[in-house]
Structures are given as structure tokens and as C-alpha cells.
Design a protein around this motif. Structure first.
Motif, PDB file in Angstrom:
ATOM      1  N   ARG A  48      -4.268   1.622  -6.655  1.00  0.00           N
ATOM      2  CA  ARG A  48      -3.666   0.945  -5.511  1.00  0.00           C
ATOM      3  C   ARG A  48      -3.229  -0.459  -5.951  1.00  0.00           C
ATOM      4  O   ARG A  48      -4.046  -1.254  -6.401  1.00  0.00           O
ATOM      5  N   VAL A  49      -1.951  -0.753  -5.820  1.00  0.00           N
ATOM      6  CA  VAL A  49      -1.391  -2.046  -6.209  1.00  0.00           C
ATOM      7  C   VAL A  49      -0.990  -2.783  -4.939  1.00  0.00           C
ATOM      8  O   VAL A  49      -0.149  -2.302  -4.164  1.00  0.00           O
ATOM      9  N   THR A  50      -1.592  -3.948  -4.713  1.00  0.00           N
ATOM     10  CA  THR A  50      -1.300  -4.756  -3.534  1.00  0.00           C
ATOM     11  C   THR A  50      -0.575  -6.031  -3.952  1.00  0.00           C
ATOM     12  O   THR A  50      -1.011  -6.727  -4.878  1.00  0.00           O
ATOM     13  N   VAL A  51       0.512  -6.334  -3.273  1.00  0.00           N
ATOM     14  CA  VAL A  51       1.262  -7.557  -3.543  1.00  0.00           C
ATOM     15  C   VAL A  51       0.621  -8.685  -2.751  1.00  0.00           C
ATOM     16  O   VAL A  51       0.727  -8.726  -1.518  1.00  0.00           O
ATOM     17  N   GLU A  52      -0.078  -9.578  -3.440  1.00  0.00           N
ATOM     18  CA  GLU A  52      -0.739 -10.680  -2.759  1.00  0.00           C
ATOM     19  C   GLU A  52       0.203 -11.861  -2.547  1.00  0.00           C
ATOM     20  O   GLU A  52       0.071 -12.597  -1.568  1.00  0.00           O
ATOM     21  N   GLU A  53       1.117 -12.049  -3.498  1.00  0.00           N
ATOM     22  CA  GLU A  53       2.148 -13.077  -3.353  1.00  0.00           C
ATOM     23  C   GLU A  53       3.464 -12.452  -3.762  1.00  0.00           C
ATOM     24  O   GLU A  53       3.606 -11.970  -4.882  1.00  0.00           O
ATOM     25  N   ALA A  54       4.416 -12.449  -2.858  1.00  0.00           N
ATOM     26  CA  ALA A  54       5.701 -11.808  -3.118  1.00  0.00           C
ATOM     27  C   ALA A  54       6.772 -12.846  -3.423  1.00  0.00           C
ATOM     28  O   ALA A  54       6.813 -13.899  -2.785  1.00  0.00           O
ATOM     29  N   PRO A  55       7.625 -12.571  -4.388  1.00  0.00           N
ATOM     30  CA  PRO A  55       8.749 -13.468  -4.657  1.00  0.00           C
ATOM     31  C   PRO A  55       9.819 -13.321  -3.572  1.00  0.00           C
ATOM     32  O   PRO A  55       9.798 -12.364  -2.793  1.00  0.00           O
ATOM     33  N   VAL A  56      10.736 -14.236  -3.573  1.00  0.00           N
ATOM     34  CA  VAL A  56      11.832 -14.182  -2.611  1.00  0.00           C
ATOM     35  C   VAL A  56      12.882 -13.188  -3.091  1.00  0.00           C
ATOM     36  O   VAL A  56      13.230 -13.155  -4.265  1.00  0.00           O
ATOM     37  N   GLY A  57      13.386 -12.357  -2.170  1.00  0.00           N
ATOM     38  CA  GLY A  57      14.461 -11.432  -2.506  1.00  0.00           C
ATOM     39  C   GLY A  57      13.966 -10.153  -3.151  1.00  0.00           C
ATOM     40  O   GLY A  57      12.764  -9.892  -3.269  1.00  0.00           O
ATOM     41  N   ALA A  58      14.903  -9.337  -3.580  1.00  0.00           N
ATOM     42  CA  ALA A  58      14.574  -8.059  -4.219  1.00  0.00           C
ATOM     43  C   ALA A  58      13.872  -8.299  -5.554  1.00  0.00           C
ATOM     44  O   ALA A  58      14.227  -9.203  -6.311  1.00  0.00           O
ATOM     45  N   TRP A  59      12.906  -7.450  -5.807  1.00  0.00           N
ATOM     46  CA  TRP A  59      12.063  -7.601  -6.996  1.00  0.00           C
ATOM     47  C   TRP A  59      11.561  -6.222  -7.392  1.00  0.00           C
ATOM     48  O   TRP A  59      11.360  -5.358  -6.539  1.00  0.00           O
ATOM     49  N   GLU A  60      11.360  -5.984  -8.710  1.00  0.00           N
ATOM     50  CA  GLU A  60      11.048  -4.638  -9.191  1.00  0.00           C
ATOM     51  C   GLU A  60       9.634  -4.534  -9.732  1.00  0.00           C
ATOM     52  O   GLU A  60       9.205  -5.345 -10.557  1.00  0.00           O
ATOM     53  N   LEU A  61       8.942  -3.504  -9.271  1.00  0.00           N
ATOM     54  CA  LEU A  61       7.634  -3.131  -9.810  1.00  0.00           C
ATOM     55  C   LEU A  61       7.807  -1.842 -10.598  1.00  0.00           C
ATOM     56  O   LEU A  61       8.281  -0.838 -10.056  1.00  0.00           O
TER      57      LEU A  61
END
Length: 627
Positions: free
Chosen positions: A450-463
Motif C-alpha cells: 500500500r503506497v500512500t501519498v503523504e505530500e503531493a506535488p502540484v500538477g500531474a505527477w507519475e508513480l
């Protein structure tokens, strides 16, 4: 640009940029356990051995002009390298979990080295104390440049950890000396043991000194020209049989070949010489297809600690040196950074969880030099094939193991300007690419990540998530997912804090069948679950049934059994499978014109290979014949 704190930091030519060790926190699973016992047991043991084994006393004797050190030289001519690997381990551990004692040890050792170093920069205790008239005259087996390489890597690690100014000064004086002798001074000699090449490139990356990169390139280009004298082991032993761009398969001493390959890819990453990457990839493909053990180990011959012929992979005679597993990880990491292809991360995973992990006891105080895939009850050979040992006369493996464990955080994930790539699945947190992620998983015992985004960048971003090649059906957030041609599943979109992605890998235990040309295990199968290869140890079998009398029953289906704690082993998942206990008369020759064996149905139990030899020291085998 921020200086990355990690063991390999290539230029912008790399497809992916590694995350620094401080940006990765490993909080659970086997990796966290390995780092804990490395901190509590292995590194303290190694520091004691630096005195006991002669590594530090030898250097004090080399600095006798400063009034310290007496007595005979101890150990091998490459004894200095044990100290350098130990210093690197301590530096990465300081970067991971800072402690005053680590910084003090590095400074104290650097002071000893500075006093031992000659005014011209040369430093090697064996040749300064024992053979001062033979400096650079025995390069085919002297290990002088090999030792220098490990010093350079230790100095880079210490400098990146912020504790090694004096050690870096010693290393640079030696590197400048090598440039004067071997780059501009007309000496075309090459060390019989490759390693300095990858170290020189990393020293160039840290300092910006171009001459270090040029020397690494020259040493690589000069291989295969007969410039390494015959040490008595032949030209293949030291990879001097063909120029590197012409060789199609790895040969000779496995560790030397693998360190050489790491250097070749490093030079490509800094120069853009595509011919270097092409030849290294070509040898990698041949090695994986024909010369790699199911555990990820390399080296099938005790004679020369060497790669054998294609498909020569005997389980009982496997050499599979622990140092070869480490060198393989170094090479594959650089190939991953250079190409962005998941197959290199797949091999890193296989090697980490099997050939490498098996090298160390559960308590971190004993080590394997050789990692066989089978051990019989009546083993009578040298102790390298027996049980793990606290230390070795030739102790290249233990401090090498320690430096990799301390730096594991540097091999898990990478970033680009537009996203993050996860290569190994470990509980913890990581930051890069403008994001901060938390990974929750019971991997490798469970397949849910399980991968949780704790801090997200602005705009589209790829994991980007690596889909291991062994996972036959993979789900991402409940939907069947297929990786791209590079082995990664990509999710590109705007993210918000708290967004979660769930990766479910197929952890079904399965029977693995060998290539038909691997004669030593033809008609046998091995067990694998997730990234873990399994083995059958005597301790887990029914009373009165010997491991070497077992055979897998036709059509048997393996069954996973979770165990929270097994004495001497810890948490594990065992595998049970229907088998036959075979009996055959022992009268006369062990051959007959017709089958004489009888069998009894039993349940055989297998344990992860990396957890073997932590209990009774009895028989073990990875490959089991089919009944």
C-alpha cells in the motif's frame, strides 16, 4: 543541485536519479531487521576485527617512521581493503543513524592512514612493510589498485556523510599518485583484480576531477591486450583474454568480472560511450540466461572462484561467493540507472533476498563466504562450505556485507523531474520528485503493498511501480494490471495528500523447473514464493526421514504456512508439499539393472533459503528430484 548521499551518483545521463539515503527510512520487514542487527552486532564485530585481524596494526607498521607500530605483517597482501570496506560501512551507517563513535572511528583511522601514506601519495601496508622494492611490480596479484579503490569508495561515503575530510584528503593524494603513474606517467599496468575503475568514477563524481574518470577509462580500455601478467591462473581469470567490447560472456573470477562491469557502466554514464553499455548489457544477458543460480548467485567453480561454462550450475559445488552477490547488485543498480529497465531491479531483488541475505546469520555475528545450494550430512571439506563463521583469514565478505546493508536505502527508489519509481518494496517512507510517500507492506511474506501519498506535488505527477517478473497476476487498486515493456506500471495524474494505491502481487508458491542443459539438477524442481527461493533443511523434516532421501510427489501442490516465529529463524513462511521418502538397499555398487527403490508418502517442509543454517547445521538442498 543537491548532492545525493548514496553509493552511486551518476551524471544527468542516467535515466533515473537515485534517492539519497537520508530521504529513505526503512521501518519494517527483513531489510529493517538486517539494518538493526548490522548496527547492533555486525559492525561492532567488524570494528573489533580491524585490530584483531591486523588491518589497523599493519598500517601502523607502515607508518613506523612516525614512531608507531612494530612486529610482523599480518594477513594477506590485500589486508588494507578490509579496513576500507569497514570504513565505508561505518560511513553509510552514520548517514543512516548518526553516532559520534562512527565519526570518531573514521577520523582515527584516517589519521593512521595519513601517517602511513608515503610523501608521493602511495599507500599499501603490505608493500610498504614487506616488499618496498616490488611496488607496482606484481600487479597481476598485488591488489594494490584494488585496495586503492576500496579506499576511494570509503572516502566518498565518508565525505557524503559529512564526516570524512581527512579521509578524503588521503584518498585524493593516492588517486593523484595513480594518475601520475598510470595515466600521465606511461605505466600501462592493470591490477589483476578489477575494482578501482568504479571507485575512480565515483571519486570523479564527488570531486569533479576529470583525470580520475580518464584513468578509469584507460584501465578498462587496456584490458584484453595482455598487459596483465599471468598470475598462474590464466588470462580468463583476470578478464584479460579479450578487450571488453569484444567479450560476449562473463568469465574467470566472478567478483573481478562483476566489479569490472560496474566500472564499465559507470564510465558509460559519464562519457556517453554507447559501446561500453552495449557490451556490458550483452554479457549481462548471457550471464542471466546461462550462468546465474536460482538464488541470484554467481560463480560455479571453487577453482579460481570463477564462472564456469554455460549451464554449469551444480548446487552442491556452487561457490556463489557473498562478495559476488554484492558486486552483482552494484552492477545491476548502475544498469538500472542507465537504462530504466526493470529486469535489473528484478535481479537485484532475487540476489538481495537469496544469495546475499543467506550470507549472514540471523543474529548478525556469523557469515558465509561460499553459499552452496546443497549440503550433505557427511560434509568433510573446509569450513568455508560448512557453517557460517565469525570471521575469515581472507575476510573480504563480512565488511562488504556490512557496507551494503548500511546503504540499502540507496537502492530502493529513484526520481525524475516528473515522478518517483519504486524498485524494491519495503515498509517505510521516502521523499523525492516533489513528493513524500509512505509504504505499508508485509512483503516479502505478503504480496499487498500500500503506497500512500503523504505530500503531493502540484500538477500531474507519475508513480512507477515495478511489477516483478515472477508475479503471474498483478492487481493495482483492484484492477488487473500489466506492466509496460520496461517492467513498470505507471500512474500519471494529479495527486492529493492521502491518496493511496494498492499493489497486489501473486504470492502463490510455485515449482521452478531448470533449463534442460543444467545437467546437475535435471529432473529436479525448486520452490519459490514471491522473491524467496526455498530450501529443505533436515530440521524441518519428519523424524527418521533424511533430506537426501526426499522426492517431490507427482502433481504435488505447495502450501504456504505462516509462522510468526521459528526458533533461531524468526518470522517466516514455510512451504509444505507432498513428497516421497525413498529407500534403496546399500548392498554393493549404488547402481542396478532395475529400480530397487521403495518409497513412503510424507510431507516435506521448506524454509526460505536465506534463513537456512540458523539451527542444527544438518543437510540442506534447494533442488529436489521429482518422484
Amino acid at each position: 543541485m543537491e548532492q545525493i548521499l548514496g553509493p552511486a551518483v551518476p551524471s544527468s545521463r542516467a535515466v533515473w536519479r537515485p534517492l539519497g539515503i537520508p530521504h529513505v527510512a526503512i521501518t519494517g520487514g527483513p531489510f529493517a531487521r538486517w539494518q538493526r542487527i548490522n548496527h547492533e552486532a555486525s559492525i561492532p564485530l567488524g570494528l573489533e576485527q580491524m585490530e584483531r585481524s591486523g588491518a589497523l596494526p599493519n598500517l601502523r607498521r607502515a607508518g613506523a617512521r612516525a614512531g608507531e607500530g612494530d612486529g610482523p605483517f599480518q594477513g594477506y597482501r590485500f589486508q588494507d581493503s578490509d579496513l576500507y570496506k569497514q570504513l565505508e560501512a561505518v560511513a553509510w551507517e552514520h548517514a543512516r543513524a548518526p553516532e559520534t563513535r562512527y565519526a570518531e572511528f573514521i577520523e582515527q583511522a584516517a589519521a593512521v592512514l595519513a601517517r602511513a601514506q608515503r610523501p608521493d601519495g602511495y599507500l599499501n601496508s603490505h608493500y610498504q612493510v614487506v616488499k618496498p622494492d616490488k611496488i607496482y611490480a606484481e600487479l597481476e596479484y598485488s591488489h594494490e589498485l584494488y585496495c586503492a579503490g576500496h579506499l576511494f569508495q570509503a572516502a566518498v561515503a565518508a565525505a557524503r556523510a559529512g564526516v570524512g575530510d581527512s579521509l578524503l584528503a588521503v584518498a585524493r593524494r593516492f588517486a593523484d599518485h595513480l594518475v601520475e603513474v598510470f595515466l600521465t606517467g606511461g605505466n600501462d599496468g592493470i591490477d589483476g583484480h578489477a575494482e578501482v575503475e568504479t571507485a575512480l568514477v565515483e571519486l570523479h563524481r564527488l570531486t569533479g576531477e576529470r583525470a580520475y574518470l580518464e584513468l578509469a577509462g584507460k584501465l578498462i580500455d587496456n584490458r584484453g591486450k595482455g598487459l596483465i601478467a599471468d598470475s598462474g591462473m590464466g588470462m580468463l581469470y583476470a578478464q584479460d583474454h579479450l578487450p571488453v567490447r569484444e567479450a560476449d560472456t562473463p568469465v574467470g573470477h566472478a567478483v573481478r568480472q562483476l566489479y569490472l562491469e560496474a566500472g564499465i557502466v559507470d564510465v558509460y554514464l559519464e562519457t556517453g560511450d554507447e559501446s561500453l553499455l552495449e557490451c556490458s548489457v550483452r554479457r549481462w544477458e548471457d550471464m542471466v540466461a546461462t550462468k546465474t543460480y536460482i538464488t541470484g548467485g554467481h560463480g560455479s567453480r571453487h577453482d579460481g572462484e570463477a564462472f564456469g561454462e554455460r549451464y554449469e550450475l551444480p548446487p552442491d559445488r556452487a561457490y556463489s561467493e557473498s562478495c559476488a552477490a554484492i558486486a552483482s547488485i552494484h552492477w545491476n543498480w548502475r544498469l538500472l540507472l542507465a537504462t530504466g529497465h526493470g529486469r535489473y531491479a528484478d535481479l537485484i531483488e532475487r540476489t538481495l533476498y537469496n544469495a546475499f541475505a543467506a550470507s549472514t546469520s540471523a543474529d548478525g555475528t556469523r557469515f558465509f563466504y561460499v553459499n552452496p545450494l546443497q549440503r550433505r550430512n557427511d560434509l568433510v571439506e573446509d569450513a568455508y562450505l560448512g557453517r557460517r563463521r565469525e570471521w575469515f583469514a581472507c575476510a573480504c565478505c563480512p565488511p562488504n556485507i556490512m557496507r551494503l546493508v548500511a546503504s540499502l536505502g540507496g537502492y530502493l527508489a529513484t526520481e525524475t523531474g516528473t515522478g518517483l519509481q519504486l524498485h524494491q518494496y519495503v515498509p517505510g517512507t521516502l521523499a523525492g520528485g516533489g513528493a513524500r510517500l509512505r509504504v505499508d507492506t508485509g512483503y516479502p511474506w505478503e504480496g499487498l503493498i500500500r503506497v500512500t501519498v503523504e505530500e503531493a506535488p502540484v500538477g500531474a505527477w507519475e508513480l512507477a511501480l515495478r511489477i516483478p517478473s515472477w508475479s503471474e497476476s498483478t492487481y493495482v487498486s483492484g484492477r488487473l494490471a500489466n506492466p509496460g515493456g520496461d517492467g513498470y506500471f505507471r500512474i500519471r495524474r494529479p495527486w492529493t495528500n492521502g491518496d493511496t494505491v494498492e499493489l497486489q502481487l501473486d504470492m502463490t508458491p510455485r515449482l521452478m523447473h531448470p533449463h534442460h542443459r543444467i545437467d546437475a539438477v535435471r529432473g529436479s524442481v525448486a520452490l519459490q514464493r514471491g522473491p524467496l527461493v526455498y530450501c529443505f533443511e533436515q530440521a524441518d523434516q519428519p523424524e527418521g526421514v533424511e533430506v537426501d532421501d526426499l522426492a517431490i510427489a507427482p502433481g504435488a501442490e505447495p502450501r504456504a504456512i505462516t509462522k510468526d516465529d521459528v526458533a533461531g529463524v524468526g518470522r517466516t513462511v514455510l512451504i509444505e508439499i507432498d513428497a516421497a521418502a525413498v529407500e534403496q538397499p546399500r548392498d554393493g555398487l549404488p547402481y542396478a539393472s532395475k529400480p530397487l527403490a521403495t518409497s513412503t508418502r510424507v510431507t516435506a517442509t521448506a524454509v526460505p533459503y536465506f534463513q537456512w543454517d540458523n539451527r542444527d547445521g544438518g543437510a540442506m538442498r534447494v533442488w529436489m528430484p521429482l518422484a
